[in-house]
Design an enzyme around this catalytic site. Structure first.
Site, PDB file in Angstrom:
ATOM      1  N   ASP A 131       0.821  -1.205   0.000  1.00  0.00           N
ATOM      2  CA  ASP A 131       0.000   0.000   0.000  1.00  0.00           C
ATOM      3  C   ASP A 131       0.860   1.263   0.000  1.00  0.00           C
ATOM      4  OD1 ASP A 131      -2.639   1.394   0.467  1.00  0.00           O
ATOM      5  OD2 ASP A 131      -1.561   2.026   2.272  1.00  0.00           O
ATOM      6  N   ALA A 132       0.529   2.189  -0.883  1.00  0.00           N
ATOM      7  CA  ALA A 132       1.070   3.558  -0.888  1.00  0.00           C
ATOM      8  C   ALA A 132       2.553   3.628  -0.547  1.00  0.00           C
ATOM      9  CB  ALA A 132       0.261   4.426   0.080  1.00  0.00           C
TER      10      ALA A 132
ATOM     11  N   GLU B 112       1.755  -0.077  -4.880  1.00  0.00           N
ATOM     12  CA  GLU B 112       0.876   1.052  -5.195  1.00  0.00           C
ATOM     13  C   GLU B 112       1.690   2.318  -4.960  1.00  0.00           C
ATOM     14  OE1 GLU B 112      -3.097   3.472  -3.743  1.00  0.00           O
ATOM     15  OE2 GLU B 112      -1.853   2.366  -2.331  1.00  0.00           O
TER      16      GLU B 112
END
Length: 608
Positions: free
Chosen positions: A259-260, A296
């Site tokens: 994630d991110a 991501e």
């Protein structure tokens, strides 16, 4: 040294924890009777003890300086809550039946993203298992689980997890996840797990009591940044590196979606992400199965997925936000927030050819140039979608694409994604036109935190100038509204949409051009005035043309191939798919004038 509780055998268990600032650390056990045992300090602030007469299922905590009793930062299970004791797990006790499973290459993946809590009425891992066969038969080859690390309460997207090693108790805990992964592999489905290494949630976050896991040198959108490059960062990195390998080793996870990663602040000579790639590849080689890392990132920096020998980090793939944004704006005509940077047919053409659209191009949203070129990266390194949890759930009301743009536009989007040269990702329910929203939801206990979340959600929509009140994230009704209506997938328009998706996925699997992740043998052209896109894909003697009309009116144009005979494979306007009626013939000659219905897609293959 394995962090956490490592069950050995015959009632013996090793406990290890990193607490460099503590003067004294004790193990508090509750089974078979309550005991408080002193732990021995090791190098670099680790503490360790091996205890007899401890069986799986025993609960424990660490006592710090005779003042605080805290759950294990590397807890494998929190049976009661984020605030309760941790539990000893014997990972070797599970009887796996996937010994011959070697994983799936990226080029074969068709990903189905789901949220465990809302994918079924039961909201558990085991409740997903009966649906695996249908997903496989539809053409899905991998399921992606939104984060399952233990979070407060029972309702959460998963990005507020505070125990990265512990599997959410309300979903079925570690045993339930293992059963799901084992069943998925038996159904020939890979399993991707979403993990969060850029922040931890606010409630139940006890890591700072143990050591300098966080730093105030950077800030993230969610508060304190994790300490990946400051003093003591070696041990913090080790914690998260062990976590990644933990999912591969003990749960047979095939890939991690990170994630991110743009929020992982790390200026080390060897960044954490590069070290993660190296250890993942070492694990894969040692265990003779392919484990993958999918990032991501909103940086549009191709170095993330470029091999180390070419100066990159070496991630295997990443999500392509640009593809989603270009497609979404063409279908909805939204132009607020980050959508301001998109809106031309040429944007989607560039995404289909190269991956990134913003490749050191001026971003109106950011008020600066952004990104670099990804034109040298192969198509299998990009995951594309028309919907995902972020792009749906981070809207004020969590509306899905079909609610924003309509039934025909949703079919056009499906074709653009599934027939693209990239790895397609479907968000649960889109395959039958689910129109129930997917709003943001939580179940915190702290009243001040709850109010902070409500206020924060309102601030998030400032860039989009949306009026009104977002659904209350804390309200159980908000969570209930996100449960998909799986039973409706065979009825009316939903049944037609489901059949349309199945046919698209069949074409992708069976056609010798479409079953290749290849953006090299591809050309695209855009007719901006008519909002029409032509896409040609080819391989050896085989060739297909895809015609997409993003206009709300009928578009007229010549068939893009000037010569040859062409046979239609699928037409979203056909009444078979509950469309308005096809205007394109079943066979056509190159250069022939054609009419494309509004928001429609058609695919033709070259006649031999």
């Amino acid at each position: 040294m394995q962090l956490g509780a490592h069950y050995l055998d015959a009632g013996r268990c090793e406990f290890s924890v990193w607490a460099p600032r503590a003067r004294q650390v004790e193990l508090k056990l509750d089974s078979p009777h309550e005991r408080i045992l002193p732990m021995t300090r090791q190098e670099r602030g680790y503490w360790r003890i091996v205890v007899d007469d401890v069986l799986p299922g025993a609960c424990y905590q660490f006592r710090l300086d005779d003042e605080k009793d805290r759950p294990d930062p590397a807890s494998g299970y929190q049976p009661d809550s984020v605030h309760g004791p941790s539990q000893v797990i014997d990972h070797e006790a599970f009887a796996w039946s996937d010994r011959d499973w070697k994983g799936r290459p990226l080029s074969e993946m068709v990903i189905y993203e789901l949220h465990v809590g809302t994918f079924t009425q039961e909201g558990t891992f085991e409740a997903i298992i009966p649906r695996l066969e249908e997903l496989r038969d539809m053409g899905i080859t991998a399921i992606e689980l939104m984060p399952v690390a233990q979070f407060p309460g029972t309702r959460n997207w998963g990005y507020d997890g505070v125990f990265p090693f512990a599997v959410q108790n309300s979903y079925g805990g570690p045993e339930g996840l293992k059963k799901l992964v084992d069943a998925a592999h038996q159904a020939d489905l890979a399993v991707i797990l979403d993990v969060v290494y850029n922040h931890l949630g606010p409630e139940g976050n006890y890591l700072r009591d143990f050591g300098p896991y966080f730093t105030d040198h950077y800030r993230t959108a969610w508060g304190e940044a994790i300490n990946f490059d400051g003093p003591h960062s070696d041990e913090v990195r080790r914690y998260f590196l062990q976590n990644a390998l933990y999912w591969f080793r003990h749960f047979h996870i095939d890939a991690l979606r990170l994630d991110a990663v743009h929020a992982i602040n790390d200026f080390s000579a060897k960044p954490f992400l590069q070290e993660l790639v190296e250890q993942t590849e070492e694990f894969s080689a040692g265990n003779r199965r392919e484990c993958l890392l999918i990032a991501e990132s909103d940086l549009n920096d191709a170095r993330l997925i470029r091999p180390e020998k070419l100066g990159g980090i070496g991630m295997h793939a990443q999500w392509s936000d640009d593809f989603h944004h270009a497609l979404h704006v063409l279908l909805t005509e939204e132009s607020l927030g980050y959508y301001a940077d998109f809106g031309h047919i040429g944007d989607l053409v560039k995404a289909l050819r190269e991956g990134f659209i913003l490749s050191w191009r001026y971003s109106e949203f950011r008020k600066r140039h952004h990104g670099n070129s990804s034109a040298d990266r192969p198509a299998e390194q990009f995951v594309v979608c028309s919907q995902n949890h972020d792009q749906v759930g981070n809207r004020m009301r969590g509306e899905r694409l079909i609610s924003l743009a309509g039934f025909e536009a949703a079919k056009l989007a499906a074709g653009a994604v599934i027939l693209s040269p990239y790895i397609p990702l479907l968000f649960m329910g889109e395959e039958y036109g689910e129109d129930r929203p997917f709003p943001y939801f939580v179940s915190f206990d702290d009243d001040e935190l709850i109010e902070g979340v409500r206020a924060g959600r309102k601030r998030e929509f400032k860039d989009f100038h949306q009026e009104g009140e977002p659904p209350d994230p804390q309200d159980p009704a908000t969570f209930d509204s996100a449960r998909i209506d799986w039973a409706s997938r065979r009825k009316g328009d939903k049944g037609a949409m489901n059949a349309f998706y199945r046919e698209l996925l069949r074409l992708r699997r069976d056609h010798p051009v479409l079953n290749r992740c290849d953006n090299r043998q591809l050309e695209g052209w855009g007719m901006e005035g008519q909002r029409v896109l032509w896409l040609r894909r080819h391989h050896e003697k085989d060739e297909v043309w895809m015609l997409m009309n993003f206009n709300r009116a009928v578009a007229q144009c010549p068939f893009p191939a000037r010569t040859g005979s062409w046979r239609k494979l699928i037409d979203s306007a056909d009444r078979q798919w509950r469309g308005p009626g096809a205007r394109l013939p079943a066979r056509i000659e190159g250069g022939q004038q054609v009419e494309l219905p509004p928001h429609s897609l058609a695919l033709f293959t070259k006649e031999s």
